[in-house]
Design a protein around this motif. Structure first.
Motif, short mmCIF file in Angstrom:
data_model
loop_
_atom_site.label_atom_id
_atom_site.label_comp_id
_atom_site.label_asym_id
_atom_site.label_seq_id
_atom_site.Cartn_x
_atom_site.Cartn_y
_atom_site.Cartn_z
N GLY A 249 0.80 -1.22 0.00
CA GLY A 249 0.00 0.00 0.00
C GLY A 249 0.83 1.26 0.00
O GLY A 249 0.29 2.37 -0.05
N GLU A 280 -4.00 4.95 -4.49
CA GLU A 280 -4.55 5.60 -3.30
C GLU A 280 -5.18 6.91 -3.74
O GLU A 280 -4.61 7.65 -4.54
N HIS A 293 -7.75 8.93 3.23
CA HIS A 293 -7.11 8.06 2.26
C HIS A 293 -8.11 6.97 1.86
O HIS A 293 -8.60 6.22 2.72
N TYR A 295 -8.70 3.59 -0.61
CA TYR A 295 -8.02 2.56 -1.39
C TYR A 295 -9.09 1.72 -2.08
O TYR A 295 -9.84 1.01 -1.42
N THR A 361 1.96 -2.15 7.48
CA THR A 361 0.91 -2.49 6.50
C THR A 361 -0.27 -3.15 7.19
O THR A 361 -0.09 -4.00 8.06
N VAL A 380 -2.75 -1.60 2.85
CA VAL A 380 -2.67 -0.15 3.01
C VAL A 380 -1.68 0.17 4.13
O VAL A 380 -1.46 -0.63 5.03
N VAL A 390 -8.92 6.37 6.99
CA VAL A 390 -8.64 5.41 5.93
C VAL A 390 -9.92 4.67 5.55
O VAL A 390 -10.65 4.20 6.42
N LEU A 392 -11.21 1.50 2.98
CA LEU A 392 -10.91 0.42 2.04
C LEU A 392 -12.20 0.09 1.31
O LEU A 392 -13.20 -0.23 1.95
#
Length: 402
Positions: A249, A280, A293, A295, A361, A380, A390, A392
């Protein structure tokens, strides 16, 4: 490396796992399939993929207007839009209506749908559209169709797992429901290839030749919006898209692949990506020190319906994974309070030690509904929650190589 063990998206369009405490402090190992290179510059190398079928004539491929449901967004049409385009449907003739996913003012949303339909008809110099609604979107669509003048603008209507077709039927209508697709969930009925095949045959008059989402030969381009979810208002921010190593990531370059200043509507694109590469998507603004962030799983086909589901800097969405204050520094996997009471959301207690430099990670694995034998993985960095959020985001389908 920490495995969050996420089994499936609660919200079938995308799983947004907002990590209040992120990741592990240990260095990542090498069994995640590190790419070791940057995706910042798409190459001209040939991609083993497919081209769309020859374009359908305009009198067959009428503009499609899609209306999402409660706690939804236009992203719910993304997978099936790829399938329509692969079968020769002109990409620009598929339109989605973003409205407040958490509100209850159906009359206001129906009025908004009136504007979208009229704008679409004018844009394509067409007399009618195909209308598709899902869940609460069928309530919005049914109210729209109560006006005979508005119903005359709709050639066919697909009501997915919500309100049944209007009675009497003012337009030709089909209503796919879960019972027709054993094992599929409420949202899955809007996004699965089986449901797509039924919708396509009803609208176009013949079975689709393509139902699987496979890589395209042409360069991949994405467009969409960053939105404050679930209201679906635009997120005004700076969007930096970074090429990342799929195994860790971590960013693979010193400069973003692309930077876009988002206005009040949150719109961006088109942005060219390397087919199948990991990125990202970082949202930042002067109004807050917190960076969001996101992903997403790799794109193997172009999409106009990317939705970066964000929120106010102190907000959270989706499946919430963080350390419970009742058991600090301990993973219990117990459900967190509050989140389970919200639509399409839940939360679990997971301790994910962060690193100030985000040099560890976090690995999240999702077992897709209907295809649990193809686990999907996102890796990530372990960003600290003091200045980072974050998400996902897993696709509503299994993505090859993910």
């Amino acid at each position: 490396m920490t495995d969050t063990g996420i089994r499936r998206p609660l919200y079938a369009v995308a799983l947004a796992a907002a990590l209040a405490l992120t990741a592990c402090s240990s260095d990542a190992d090498d069994d995640g399939g590190s790419s070791g290179g940057s995706a910042a510059e798409p190459t001209e190398a040939a991609v083993e993929g497919t081209d769309p079928l020859p374009p359908l004539p305009d009198d067959v491929a009428l503009p499609i207007v899609f209306v999402h449901g409660f706690a939804g967004s236009a992203q719910q049409i993304e997978s099936n839009a790829m399938r329509f385009v692969a079968n020769g449907y002109p990409e620009d003739r598929i339109v989605a209506y973003d409205h407040d996913g958490a509100g209850l003012d159906i009359e206001a949303y129906a009025a908004g749908l009136t504007e979208v339909v009229d704008e679409t008809l004018a844009e394509f110099d067409a007399e009618q559209v195909y209308l598709i609604g899902h869940s609460r979107g069928t309530g919005v669509a049914n109210l729209y169709l109560e006006d005979p003048a508005q119903a005359a603008k709709v050639a066919k209507y697909v009501a997915i797992d919500g309100r049944p077709c209007p009675e009497p039927q003012v337009v030709p209508c089909t209503a796919p429901v879960q019972a027709q697709f054993p094992g599929q969930t409420h949202v899955e009925v809007a996004t699965s290839k089986e449901s797509f095949a039924a919708q396509y045959e009803f609208l176009v008059g013949e079975e689709p030749e393509v139902v699987d989402i496979v890589p395209q030969r042409a360069p991949v381009e994405i467009s969409g919006r960053a939105v404050n979810f679930p209201a679906n208002t635009g997120r005004e921010a700076t969007l930096d898209i970074w090429a990342i190593d799929s195994g860790t990531g971590a960013r693979t370059g010193d400069e973003p692949h692309a930077t876009v200043e988002l206005g009040p509507d949150g719109e961006f694109g088109p942005v060219e990506l390397e087919n199948g590469a990991h990125y990202e998507y970082a949202l930042s603004s002067d109004a807050s020190p917190v960076v969001h962030h996101l992903y997403l799983q790799p794109y193997v086909r172009s999409s106009d319906f990317v939705r970066l589901l964000s929120s106010a800097p102190d907000g959270t969405i989706g499946l919430h994974v963080h350390d419970d204050v009742a058991t600090p520094g301990e993973t219990t996997l117990a459900k967190l309070p509050y989140f389970g009471e919200q639509p399409f959301q839940s939360g679990i207690d997971v301790f994910l030690p962060a690193s100030p430099d985000a040099d560890g990670t976090v690995t999240a694995r999702n077992l897709p509904r209907g295809d649990a034998g193809r686990p999907q993985t996102l890796n990530v960095p372990n960003w600290p929650s003091s200045g980072h959020t974050v998400s996902l985001v897993f696709a509503d389908r299994a993505v090859d190589g993910a």
